[in-house]
Design an enzyme around this catalytic site. Sequence first.
Site, PDB file in Angstrom:
ATOM      1  N   GLU A 326       0.814  -1.217   0.000  1.00  0.00           N
ATOM      2  CA  GLU A 326       0.000   0.000   0.000  1.00  0.00           C
ATOM      3  C   GLU A 326       0.849   1.270   0.000  1.00  0.00           C
ATOM      4  O   GLU A 326       0.623   2.184   0.787  1.00  0.00           O
ATOM      5  CB  GLU A 326      -0.949  -0.002   1.207  1.00  0.00           C
ATOM      6  CG  GLU A 326      -1.958  -1.139   1.163  1.00  0.00           C
ATOM      7  CD  GLU A 326      -3.070  -1.033   2.199  1.00  0.00           C
ATOM      8  OE1 GLU A 326      -2.820  -0.510   3.291  1.00  0.00           O
ATOM      9  OE2 GLU A 326      -4.190  -1.501   1.886  1.00  0.00           O
ATOM     10  N   ASP A 400      -8.855  -8.846   4.021  1.00  0.00           N
ATOM     11  CA  ASP A 400      -8.559  -7.710   4.894  1.00  0.00           C
ATOM     12  C   ASP A 400      -9.597  -7.538   5.999  1.00  0.00           C
ATOM     13  O   ASP A 400     -10.445  -6.646   5.909  1.00  0.00           O
ATOM     14  CB  ASP A 400      -8.489  -6.431   4.056  1.00  0.00           C
ATOM     15  CG  ASP A 400      -7.972  -5.261   4.865  1.00  0.00           C
ATOM     16  OD1 ASP A 400      -7.502  -5.493   5.990  1.00  0.00           O
ATOM     17  OD2 ASP A 400      -8.036  -4.122   4.361  1.00  0.00           O
ATOM     18  N   GLU A 422      -2.405 -11.922  13.083  1.00  0.00           N
ATOM     19  CA  GLU A 422      -2.858 -10.547  13.329  1.00  0.00           C
ATOM     20  C   GLU A 422      -4.384 -10.508  13.270  1.00  0.00           C
ATOM     21  O   GLU A 422      -4.984 -10.801  12.236  1.00  0.00           O
ATOM     22  CB  GLU A 422      -2.251  -9.610  12.272  1.00  0.00           C
ATOM     23  CG  GLU A 422      -2.655  -8.149  12.442  1.00  0.00           C
ATOM     24  CD  GLU A 422      -1.952  -7.227  11.432  1.00  0.00           C
ATOM     25  OE1 GLU A 422      -0.740  -7.350  11.205  1.00  0.00           O
ATOM     26  OE2 GLU A 422      -2.649  -6.359  10.856  1.00  0.00           O
ATOM     27  N   GLU A 428     -12.839  -2.000  11.992  1.00  0.00           N
ATOM     28  CA  GLU A 428     -12.743  -1.254  10.737  1.00  0.00           C
ATOM     29  C   GLU A 428     -13.877  -1.586   9.770  1.00  0.00           C
ATOM     30  O   GLU A 428     -14.467  -0.691   9.174  1.00  0.00           O
ATOM     31  CB  GLU A 428     -11.391  -1.544  10.079  1.00  0.00           C
ATOM     32  CG  GLU A 428     -11.254  -0.927   8.695  1.00  0.00           C
ATOM     33  CD  GLU A 428      -9.907  -1.220   8.042  1.00  0.00           C
ATOM     34  OE1 GLU A 428      -9.039  -1.834   8.676  1.00  0.00           O
ATOM     35  OE2 GLU A 428      -9.745  -0.810   6.879  1.00  0.00           O
TER      36      GLU A 428
HETATM   37  C1  BDP Z   1      -6.338  -1.991   5.850  1.00  0.00           C
HETATM   38  C2  BDP Z   1      -6.635  -0.633   6.358  1.00  0.00           C
HETATM   39  C3  BDP Z   1      -5.475   0.298   6.291  1.00  0.00           C
HETATM   40  C4  BDP Z   1      -4.249  -0.380   6.888  1.00  0.00           C
HETATM   41  C5  BDP Z   1      -4.014  -1.669   6.182  1.00  0.00           C
HETATM   42  C6  BDP Z   1      -2.914  -2.483   6.830  1.00  0.00           C
HETATM   43  O1  BDP Z   1      -7.710  -0.116   5.630  1.00  0.00           O
HETATM   44  O2  BDP Z   1      -5.801   1.452   6.983  1.00  0.00           O
HETATM   45  O3  BDP Z   1      -3.140   0.439   6.787  1.00  0.00           O
HETATM   46  O4  BDP Z   1      -5.137  -2.495   6.269  1.00  0.00           O
HETATM   47  O5  BDP Z   1      -3.246  -3.401   7.562  1.00  0.00           O
HETATM   48  O6  BDP Z   1      -7.278  -2.823   6.442  1.00  0.00           O
HETATM   49  O7  BDP Z   1      -1.746  -2.218   6.603  1.00  0.00           O
END
Ligand code: BDP
Length: 713
Positions: A326, A400, A422, A428
């Site tokens: 990301e 996710d 994790e 979220e």
């Molecule tokens: C996603 C989230 C984001 C996190 C990412 C992560 O939307 O904010 O930075 O995972 O786990 O679920 O790195």
Amino acid sequence: MRGKRLHTLIHATFVVLCLCGEVVSADHGYRLWLKYERVSDKHRLQEYRRAIGAVVVPGKSATLVLVRNELRRALKGLLGEDLSVTAKGGSSNALIAVTPSSFVSAGVPESPSLLRSLGPEGYAIKTAVIKGKRAILLVANQPVGLYYATFHFLRLLQTGHSIAHLDVVSRPRIQLRVLNHWDNLDGTVERGYAGKSLWEWRQLPDSISPRYFDYARANASVGINGAVLNNVNANPAILRIAYLRKVAALAAVLRTYGIRTYLSINFSSPVSQRFEQGGNRKGGIGDLETSDPLDPRVRLWWKKKAKEIYSLIPDFGGFLVKASSEGMPGPQEYGRTHADGANMLAEALEPYHGVVMWRAFVYDAAIDPDRVKRSYKEFVPLDGKFRDNVFVQAKNGPLDFQPREPVQPLFGAMPKTPLMLELQITQEYLGHSTHLVYLAPMWKEYFAFDTFAKGPGSTLASVVDGTLQQYSMTGIAGVANTGNDRNWCGHLFAQANWYAFGRLAWDHDLGAAEIAEEWIRMTFGTDSSLVRTVRSMMMGSWSACVHYMTPLGLHHIMQADLHYGPGPQYDSGRQDWRSTYYHRADSIGLGFDRTTKGSGAVSQYFAPLSDLFNDPKSCPEKYLLWFHHVPWGYRLRSGKTLWVELCERYFAGAAYVDTMAGQWASLRHRLDQEIFESVKRKLEHQRIDSGIWRDTCSTYFQRFSRLPIARGQ
Ligand code: BDP
């Protein structure tokens, strides 16, 4: 000089806290599950008062001071008795808390085999007779074990258990039980819904908030022994000396409570701002033009940084790393692998026994068109290539933190690499701090998931606790839901998720209902009909959320970015984030074909799971639309068509929220009014939201199915 001042400051805050421990009354949830209200059952109260006539805690360590204070404070609250805590035994009905160094002075007989079985953090709680006198013994090898024993013992009183015949032996199943705070240095919290960050970076290290102590105590009460203080999307500045001093001040508080401090690091940290290329995350705090993990200058930079950190924080836990994910920088920019990156950091931490928690949350589109396959494809070939002090940390599912996913197939597929699990405590994708969703049933489903990695019985739990593949180290992380809201978690019931995470990290065999019941009794009291009502609300709440958000294996149809309300039609133009990408609705049916004829994701699971998932007839219906594109008229096991079942689940999910609201309303006169009202407001909000989910999704999918909406019963 500075260190000494800090120590004095922490000590002073500590003393003040211990003195004013009992003042809080109308706390709006601040006291969490550690309220210590007077035991309401008269018989139990009598039993407890008779059994505890004196408290003996020998020893001087800071953690033993915590044990003493906790017992005094709790017994005053629970029993209404101001028992003085002494260092010497001798009286009858004493509660004696000892580590081996004070066995002799307390008159406690040695028991080497018991002690061996307890390990560094475990404990025993036993009814005993010492020199002819009845006693309750709390025994552990280390003060922190006694602290855990203390909370266990107090939990028995808080929940109304008999303490007449105690014979408890407990040790954690997983070694590192860590909270991951996604807290930014500017005080915001990524995916945080409970106010701002707990860490007052501006005031640190000179001013120590009393809240840090309360935070640490709450964690210790459920056995959490680590905290990563900052966001995985890490700001490189966290490694500047000025910040490290702040971190050291926090670490000094947490240490006494058995909690190690860890940091998320930015892979570009060694790079100078001068060499920043594109995106504000590229530039670090060093003076190099590269962070190539095989470059000797980069390796030296990390070694020096590690040395600096450990000079300030001798028990520093290590680094959590989000790399090549990301937009975060990582080794792949230099043509290196995740193992190269992790090993470089591991080498720097190794002399100090620090660990690297290298995240597997990567989904580079070049790897595979199906996002859920990417992490497995990148990491499985690296099994055996990591240094001994590296964990690969993977989310529970391959996508996710969805309301429901099958387990991430990496688990079981990397026998030579300790995989750290994790979980996400912050909601979220499950309604933030607005929806009441008790997560323990979901986590239990994951723990029980059989990966078949070594035949039947290869549960996720056995992978994570290391028993399946004999990992040399084991760990579990929970993305924290804490913030500076008065009640810590935004929603009072979100406290139960923090609580449950800690309890399951300690012992994943505990039941979700059992944990809920503990939490309810400690939070609201022991009245049996109240306990029954609240427990029933909690136990169905996750399944209801799955129904009104993502029934039958649907996933990621939330509004992009915010991840709160429904966004089935959302199209941001980015392939992965187009919602139709995940649900694939069309005139024929619904769902993502991940069979061997589709994306092939089923093949990442061990047989017989791969075959089971591959066939819609044998695929568990909870994952049906995750693995299959199913015609609208397809008959499910209920005999109903996909369309009817889908609609009915949306309706059932929303109806459950109505039921919860009614159940809560029935408790009006049994609860603190402030707390009652705050939860009531949240439930009203959740009712509206669940209705929006139901209506938005059912009418949206109707455009494809062209069938009347089925409301169910
Ligand atoms: C996603 C989230 C984001 C996190 C990412 C992560 O939307 O904010 O930075 O995972 O786990 O679920 O790195």
